[in-house]
Enzyme design. Structure first.
Site, short mmCIF file in Angstrom:
data_model
loop_
_atom_site.label_atom_id
_atom_site.label_comp_id
_atom_site.label_asym_id
_atom_site.label_seq_id
_atom_site.Cartn_x
_atom_site.Cartn_y
_atom_site.Cartn_z
N GLY A 217 0.78 -1.23 0.00
CA GLY A 217 0.00 0.00 0.00
C GLY A 217 0.81 1.27 0.00
O GLY A 217 0.24 2.37 0.16
N CYS A 323 -17.55 2.10 -25.66
CA CYS A 323 -18.92 2.59 -25.64
C CYS A 323 -19.46 2.62 -24.21
O CYS A 323 -20.37 1.87 -23.84
CB CYS A 323 -19.79 1.72 -26.54
SG CYS A 323 -21.38 2.46 -26.89
#
Length: 373
Positions: A217, A323
């Site tokens: 992290g 799309c």
């Protein structure tokens, strides 16, 4: 910018294309290797599993952390001489067959729920296991990368640690590693220090733990305004914790920090249009190529590699050919006013969670990959 000519040449061979700069990966690996309180370093290969990167990091002394049988097979295919002892398996809700494969390979296996031991006692009998716990909170740069707390699927609640240890003991198994990872992009150095203290307390209670794994992290500066993570302050905090808890080995498993800044995504502009006062430049890469902006609202710097320096600028939305309304890499980005179709566009800091998350949605082809030695 120092590799501009080379990148333009690679783009001419076809885009979209990821390019990874191996010297950057090596530099990040050595920066972490210099932090003395850390005893074991694993690379989370889900960030970028390119064989050249795996081979480089293994040569720099990193073990490899995998989350699926597919990743395990990939690792041993490209590093057949790698000792299983240097591989950590940290699955989430995986099928029994994944655990079976991991045990057969001899890698270190992490479990994060009691139910797996109860359902498959024969599988987990007489094993040495690592246990992933949920410390009750999540942290990170976006809700979808916070991996702790009630709303997260990861980790055993701390209230059930004793129950897990009893179940393991009844099977003749021992918990020898204790792991927590609360999220990605955590910027406060004290986060890991607090985790170490909490995990050390549980490790003492369990009694058989020799390694504490504080996950990964570590953040990177995705924009010019971001401050680089202060490794020195982080190292000082870990040194203080290690002095308080000398009985335990300290492990980390970063992904993004090692590879994100090494990678760029090259694309060609397809169309430049204006609609109701909004300029848009379309790319031949889309959210199928790099999902992070659509998935996490992630920021990536974007540049026109064909037109560097001295150009008047204007604000553009940078979009792809998919799309979906979410197929947007960035809004109101400053780019040369003269940006035109066929210009080579560069999306920065794309070495982590780029190609590995790409797909063929809309039947678009997968991107290419290259490395710069």
């Amino acid at each position: 910018r120092g590799q501009r000519a080379h990148l333009l040449q690679l783009a001419d061979a076809g885009t979209p294309r990821y390019v990874y700069h191996l010297p950057t990966v090596r530099a990040r690996a050595r920066a972490l290797a210099a932090i003395k309180p850390i005893d074991q370093r694993y690379y989370a290969i889900k960030a970028n599993s390119h064989p050249a990167i795996l081979q480089l990091l293994e040569a720099e002394g990193f073990g490899l952390e995998c989350v699926s049988h597919g990743e395990l097979k990939h690792v041993f295919q490209h590093l057949p001489e790698l000792s299983p002892k240097r591989v950590l398996f940290t699955p989430s809700f995986c099928p029994r067959s994944d655990y079976e494969a991991a045990f057969a390979l001899g890698v270190t296996v992490t479990v994060d729920n009691v139910e797996a031991l109860q359902r498959w006692p024969d599988l987990f009998r007489n094993r040495e296991l690592w246990l992933r716990v949920d410390l009750g909170r999540g942290e990170g740069h976006h809700a979808k990368v916070r991996t702790g707390g009630k709303d997260s699927k990861f980790g055993l609640p701390i209230a059930r640690v004793d129950e897990f240890v009893r179940a393991a003991t009844d099977l003749g198994s021992r918990v020898v590693g204790l792991h927590a990872h609360l999220g990605s992009g955590v910027e406060t150095a004290q986060h890991w220090r607090l985790m170490c203290d909490e995990l050390a307390g549980f490790a003492r209670r369990i009694g058989s733990v020799h390694t504490i794994d504080i996950g990964g992290g570590l953040p990177i500066p995705y924009s010019a305004e971001d401050e680089p993570f202060d490794l020195d302050a982080w190292a000082e905090g870990l040194a203080e914790v290690k002095a308080l808890h000398p009985a335990f080995r300290l492990a980390i498993e970063p992904g993004r920090y090692l590879v994100a800044e090494s990678g760029v995504l090259l694309s060609h502009a397809t169309q430049v249009v204006e609609k109701d006062g909004v300029r848009r430049v379309g790319l031949d890469a889309g959210m199928n190529t790099l999902m992070r902006p659509a998935l996490y609202d992630a920021w990536h710097d974007i540049e026109n590699l064909s037109r560097q320096g001295g150009y008047a600028e204007a604000a553009f939305d940078v979009v792809g050919p998919i799309c979906e309304s979410s197929d947007v890499f960035g809004k109101r980005r400053k780019l040369p006013v003269s940006t035109a179709p066929d210009d080579v566009m560069l999306i920065a800091d794309a070495g982590a969670y780029g190609y590995v998350m790409s797909n063929t949605y809309n039947q678009r082809a997968m991107p290419r990959e290259d490395v710069i030695e």
